[in-house]
Design an enzyme around this catalytic site. Sequence first.
Site, PDB file in Angstrom:
ATOM      1  N   HIS A  47      32.115  56.204  37.116  1.00 50.45           N
ATOM      2  CA  HIS A  47      32.817  55.647  36.305  1.00 50.45           C
ATOM      3  C   HIS A  47      33.738  53.852  36.108  1.00 50.45           C
ATOM      4  CE1 HIS A  47      34.473  55.650  40.339  1.00 50.45           C
ATOM      5  NE2 HIS A  47      36.207  55.294  39.807  1.00 50.45           N
ATOM      6  N   ASP A  48      32.834  53.352  37.168  1.00 48.05           N
ATOM      7  CA  ASP A  48      33.369  52.105  37.187  1.00 48.05           C
ATOM      8  C   ASP A  48      32.277  51.065  36.559  1.00 48.05           C
ATOM      9  OD1 ASP A  48      35.532  52.614  38.422  1.00 48.05           O
ATOM     10  OD2 ASP A  48      34.712  51.788  40.386  1.00 48.05           O
ATOM     11  N   GLU A 105      32.232  53.636  48.938  1.00 45.93           N
ATOM     12  CA  GLU A 105      32.429  52.505  48.758  1.00 45.93           C
ATOM     13  C   GLU A 105      32.024  51.404  48.828  1.00 45.93           C
ATOM     14  OE1 GLU A 105      33.923  51.740  44.267  1.00 45.93           O
ATOM     15  OE2 GLU A 105      35.422  52.182  45.863  1.00 45.93           O
ATOM     16  N   ASP A 145      37.550  62.330  47.363  1.00 49.13           N
ATOM     17  CA  ASP A 145      37.446  60.887  46.867  1.00 49.13           C
ATOM     18  C   ASP A 145      38.535  60.617  47.783  1.00 49.13           C
ATOM     19  OD1 ASP A 145      37.631  58.042  46.168  1.00 49.13           O
ATOM     20  OD2 ASP A 145      36.580  59.146  44.383  1.00 49.13           O
ATOM     21  N   ASP A 176      36.799  55.530  48.849  1.00 54.36           N
ATOM     22  CA  ASP A 176      37.106  54.636  47.927  1.00 54.36           C
ATOM     23  C   ASP A 176      36.825  53.195  48.864  1.00 54.36           C
ATOM     24  OD1 ASP A 176      37.638  53.859  45.357  1.00 54.36           O
ATOM     25  OD2 ASP A 176      40.188  53.435  45.758  1.00 54.36           O
TER      26      ASP A 176
HETATM   27  C1  GLC Z   1      36.740  51.904  43.346  1.00 58.78           C
HETATM   28  C2  GLC Z   1      37.113  53.041  42.389  1.00 58.78           C
HETATM   29  C3  GLC Z   1      38.155  52.525  41.464  1.00 58.78           C
HETATM   30  C4  GLC Z   1      39.363  52.261  41.727  1.00 58.78           C
HETATM   31  C5  GLC Z   1      39.268  50.507  42.663  1.00 58.78           C
HETATM   32  C6  GLC Z   1      40.675  50.706  42.980  1.00 58.78           C
HETATM   33  O1  GLC Z   1      36.690  50.856  43.325  1.00 58.78           O
HETATM   34  O2  GLC Z   1      35.969  53.659  41.901  1.00 58.78           O
HETATM   35  O3  GLC Z   1      37.645  52.913  39.812  1.00 58.78           O
HETATM   36  O4  GLC Z   1      40.000  51.674  40.379  1.00 58.78           O
HETATM   37  O5  GLC Z   1      38.546  51.452  44.225  1.00 58.78           O
HETATM   38  O6  GLC Z   1      41.182  51.610  44.050  1.00 58.78           O
END
Ligand code: GLC
Length: 542
Positions: free
Chosen positions: A314-315, A240, A88, A189
């Site tokens: 995880h979010d 993402e 990641d 990310d």
């Molecule tokens: C993404 C991650 C999340 C994090 C954010 C900032 O959305 O999945 O967990 O807080 O990025 O890095």
Amino acid sequence: VYQIYPKSFYDTNGDGLGDLNGVTEKLDYIRELGADYIWLTPFFVSPQKDNGYDVEDYYNIDPRYGTMEDFEELSREAQKRGIKLMLDMVFNHTSSNHEWFQKALAGDERYKNYYIFKKGKEDGSAPTNWESKFGGSAWEYVPEMDEYYLHLFHVKQPDLNWDNPKVRKEVQKVVRFWMSKGVKGFRFDVVNLISKDKFEDDFEGDCRRFYTDGPNIHQYLKELNAESFGQDAEIITVGEMSSTSMENCFGYAGEDSHELSMVFSFHHLKVDFMGNEKWVLVPTDFQKLKDILFSWQIGMAKNHAWNAVFWCNHDQPRPVSRFGDEGKYWKKSAKMLATIIHGLRGTPYIYQGEEIGMTNTDFTDISQFRDVESLNHYEILQQKGLSKEDAFRIIQIHSRDNGRTPMQWNGENHGGFTKGMPWIGVNENYSKVNAQSQLHDETSIFNYYKKLVALRKELDIIAYGDIRPLDVRHPSIIAYERIYGEEKMLVVCNFYKTEVVWDSGMDLKGFETLLGNYSEQKIEESKISLKPYEAMMLYRKR
Ligand code: GLC
Ligand code: CA
């Protein structure tokens, strides 16, 4: 792809935090499930303000999680089992502890240009009215410099300046470093936020349009691809994409665009939000869910682009709590939700615990929550006038911690996650919901996921077939067809607990059941009777 949040996966040294050795120890479990890849969320050196998404050193492993030797051992053991690793990469921002940011603060111009520093307005207030995604202003004032820096997330997560070619070179170097360790996958990310547009106040929207899918984004991704992972055809990547548009994803994940292999988009999960506002309680808009899911399925296919398909990570809250039933129909509804995702066109992601039907937290007090976003918004909601109770209720439903409580391995103390005190509370339902009790139970959620994974490998139609949604306006059924040459696959799911007879409008003769969450399927001519949360995959060779 099986996603692991190492901190909550398995603790081998009793400090209450999961670690890399914990992942190594559980590799056989993942092989049993059938996943080809493990996506590990960040384990790099980090002050953990945002659980590792605040990276202090991209080249080293946080001692909380283990050592480089542990990582190499994990990598070797995974390889032995035919499992590849996906790391990641958090490149929209670093931790404020990162050496680059520290040098910037010390006045080093070179490193100041690694970040986004701006003068305040005439009156000294922040350069723009943008809000941080974790609440409050996205700008932090540095008195010594009389300037502000941008942080779209936590104040300890300053945004990198991708318009600076030196930053882009640094990032490429990081990816190449992990490639040299044999890593065959990368998740990037919030990567569609790296190209910022205009630094202006937004009086119309929520300011996302000034930094989402920005003007140079495709160019930056093509460059990263060419300079790093694109040099190894075996590597897969996923971006993402925060509040993205489908048109942009045609580029991000297009077959010939040389950007990424696939994308995570989140519109289909904002169906219990009010627009983009997540801190409210509204029921799931089932029609919207279907419309979004299917429009992305069809749109991406038409444009030769590839989706990641998923309910959670995880979010996100746990899908069985969010869209299914935690009570009487816990097993049925978890399997039904799995069926929807695993029949789709795209690469399915399973998030740790999803495969055993883990539920949302059972926390009763705000002090049990750990996530910075939840804690900030608990305060913000009260400042907006909500009572403590109402604010708490919203946090309970939407908190990211719902997906972060430790993996429930067995019926022992703390669900077998740790011999120490877990960093965040284990859900008390571990005696009922745990991996051990499901491994050898043919009817378990785990074994259902295992079958779904196996089917995808067995039948090309699942990987390659076209998709056609069916009866999209139906109030309780979600159904679609996959088509591959002469072959057909039909996925039919009852999203609710009320029984329903669904008329498919087609002759169902010759269809056999591939998989279902009830032992028998009731099919007569064109009609299928569905029990509470019933799901099935039907197949006809020609
Ligand atoms: C993404 C991650 C999340 C994090 C954010 C900032 O959305 O999945 O967990 O807080 O990025 O890095
Ligand atoms: Ca540990």
